[in-house]
Design an enzyme around this catalytic site. Structure first.
Site, PDB file in Angstrom:
ATOM      1  N   ASP A   1      29.382 -10.431 -95.760  1.00 27.41           N
ATOM      2  CA  ASP A   1      30.621 -10.749 -95.080  1.00 27.41           C
ATOM      3  C   ASP A   1      30.601  -9.987 -93.746  1.00 27.41           C
ATOM      4  O   ASP A   1      29.591  -9.379 -93.396  1.00 27.41           O
ATOM      5  CB  ASP A   1      31.847 -10.402 -95.938  1.00 27.41           C
TER       6      ASP A   1
ATOM      7  N   HIS B   1      25.967 -14.771 -95.563  1.00 25.63           N
ATOM      8  CA  HIS B   1      27.357 -14.901 -95.091  1.00 25.63           C
ATOM      9  C   HIS B   1      27.793 -13.661 -94.321  1.00 25.63           C
ATOM     10  O   HIS B   1      27.918 -12.569 -94.876  1.00 25.63           O
ATOM     11  CB  HIS B   1      28.295 -15.125 -96.285  1.00 25.63           C
TER      12      HIS B   1
ATOM     13  N   GLU C   1      38.557 -16.725-103.472  1.00 25.35           N
ATOM     14  CA  GLU C   1      38.245 -15.318-103.191  1.00 25.35           C
ATOM     15  C   GLU C   1      39.195 -14.378-103.946  1.00 25.35           C
ATOM     16  O   GLU C   1      38.770 -13.303-104.377  1.00 25.35           O
ATOM     17  CB  GLU C   1      38.367 -15.101-101.671  1.00 25.35           C
TER      18      GLU C   1
ATOM     19  N   SER D   1      45.788 -25.843 -90.732  1.00 24.89           N
ATOM     20  CA  SER D   1      46.376 -26.660 -91.795  1.00 24.89           C
ATOM     21  C   SER D   1      47.546 -27.514 -91.322  1.00 24.89           C
ATOM     22  O   SER D   1      48.107 -28.278 -92.083  1.00 24.89           O
ATOM     23  CB  SER D   1      46.821 -25.764 -92.947  1.00 24.89           C
TER      24      SER D   1
ATOM     25  N   HIS E   1      36.905 -23.173 -93.227  1.00 27.39           N
ATOM     26  CA  HIS E   1      37.353 -21.810 -93.497  1.00 27.39           C
ATOM     27  C   HIS E   1      37.671 -21.596 -94.975  1.00 27.39           C
ATOM     28  O   HIS E   1      37.115 -20.711 -95.610  1.00 27.39           O
ATOM     29  CB  HIS E   1      38.547 -21.408 -92.615  1.00 27.39           C
TER      30      HIS E   1
END
Ligand code: ZN
Length: 420
Positions: A321, A75, A223, A159, A193
């Site tokens: 990340d 990732h 997270e 969204s 996402h």
């Protein structure tokens, strides 16, 4: 067909049993043609292999040498490679607001040249495969042209209900470009996402494509405490953020409702899961999903740490990340941080688990024929030397994590890659 035979003092196969071969050798296909897809032919003790393949030149990797599968960074976000001191850490919302304020500038600075430099550094530190989450496809040329294997995740985000059609069209256009460029070492995939930032209808449409085209899928999940509180109670620090930026006062899904959308995906992974509860982790296991651990990012943004003991039989992978939430994309740095972070697990046991997560676990999460040195696996191999001898096989994983920053030799699909 050309073959290569390497010998070393130690071979970490990174198979499920973490088999280590002392004085080992490996034979693999080594055809130097861009379309060739070279695999491992044989592996075993030096004596056995050398007598079995008498006509192949032997190349010894040096005193205290280690051969192991190339590392898999499961990732990362290349598009944020320009960040060093710009973004703010210590609290997820503080970070997120700093991303929103500085995004344009950071993206602009993340030129192909800068991203290429980061990819080169990853190769130098032993990473042969990355999962790159791409928000804008600005990193696509670097990803296609690099020697490194890239699983290239086109990310769906948004969204707002009235934007779904436009967002879906944009997503499909980016995915098609990626699919047109598919190759041995550029593999398109699909990212959602997060549960809080993607409309459930958009998730449904995007996952339908993943199933039809059999693409790997990944999402950020659980997270931060703020995310958990918003998803469960539409409350907490996220509620100000959603009210102010998106005029939204209620979460569109719950953690469980989100996970239930991911049935029947073959290669599925969830990144972070630092605050995921037992039920959610059990459901990920039921989905046959993997958990991708990004320990440094978690420390910097949320100070929540994934408890590895809670994962039980869930496949674990490791990621850095992006540089938006890390000071390095070197997986050995990440491994060292994890070594010092997870103090509730026996040291040597932890180090074996971590090395497996950065190889075997990453390959399983992404659906790749890599991450293990075994016959018929892709010949993605790294070699490096420890600074001194290691007496006990039991200590080897720990010593590798403590003392390795850069590697000496790297092969991707059997081809040796120039590191400097
Ligand atoms: Zn991420």
């Amino acid at each position: 067909m050309n073959y290569k035979l390497l010998t070393s003092d130690w071979i970490l196969t990174c198979d499920d049993d973490f088999t280590i071969i002392k004085n080992g050798a490996i034979v693999f296909e080594n055809t130097n043609n861009n379309n060739s897809y070279n695999q491992i032919i044989d592996i075993g003790s030096k004596d056995d292999i050398v007598s079995k393949y008498p006509n192949i030149d032997i190349e010894y990797c040096g005193a205290n040498s280690v051969l192991m599968p190339g590392l898999i960074n499961a990732h990362t976000h290349l598009e944020f490679s320009a960040n060093t001191t710009t973004l703010k850490y210590g609290n997820f919302l503080r970070w997120l607001n700093s991303v929103i304020s500085n995004r344009e500038e950071l993206i602009e600075k993340a030129t192909t040249e800068l991203i290429d430099t980061q990819l080169k550094k990853m190769l130098q530190s032993g990473t042969t495969t990355i999962a790159a989450i791409s928000s804008y496809s600005l990193d696509i040329n670097s990803a296609i042209n690099s020697d490194i294997n890239v699983v290239y995740f086109i990310e769906a985000i948004g969204s707002k209900a009235d934007m779904i059609d436009a967002l879906f069209a944009d997503f499909k256009a980016k995915l098609n470009t990626a699919l047109e460029n598919r190759s041995n070492n550029f593999i398109p995939a699909i990212a959602i996402h997060s549960p809080y930032s993607v409309h459930p209808i958009l998730i449904k449409e995007v996952l339908q494509i993943a199933k039809e085209k059999n693409l790997s899928v990944s999402s950020h999940f659980q997270e931060s405490d703020q995310e958990n509180r918003w998803l469960n109670y539409s409350d907490g620090e996220f509620s100000d953020f959603f009210n102010n930026f998106l005029n939204q006062s209620k979460s569109l899904t719950t953690p469980k409702g989100f996970l239930e959308q991911f049935k029947n995906i073959d290669n599925l992974s969830f990144t972070h899961c630092a605050v995921a509860n037992k039920d959610e982790l059990n459901y990920i296991k039921k989905l046959n999903g993997s958990v991708i651990h990004c320990p440094k990012s978690n420390r910097l943004l949320t100070n929540n740490t994934l408890d590895l003991e809670h994962l039980e039989n869930i496949n674990l992978a490791l990621g850095t990340d992006g540089l938006s939430s890390n000071n390095s994309l070197n997986l050995f740095d990440e491994l060292r941080t994890a070594l010092f972070l997870h103090t509730n697990i026996d040291l040597n046991k932890l180090c074996k688990k971590l090395l497996l997560s950065a190889t075997n676990g990453g390959a399983k999460a992404l659906g790749l024929n890599k991450g293990i040195l075994a016959k018929q696996k892709d010949a993605d191999i790294i070699s490096f030397c420890l600074p001194n001898s290691c007496e006990e096989i039991e200590d080897l994983a720990t010593m590798i994590i403590l003392h390795t920053n850069h590697i000496d030799k790297l092969y991707i699909q059997g081809k040796q890659i120039e590191l400097f």
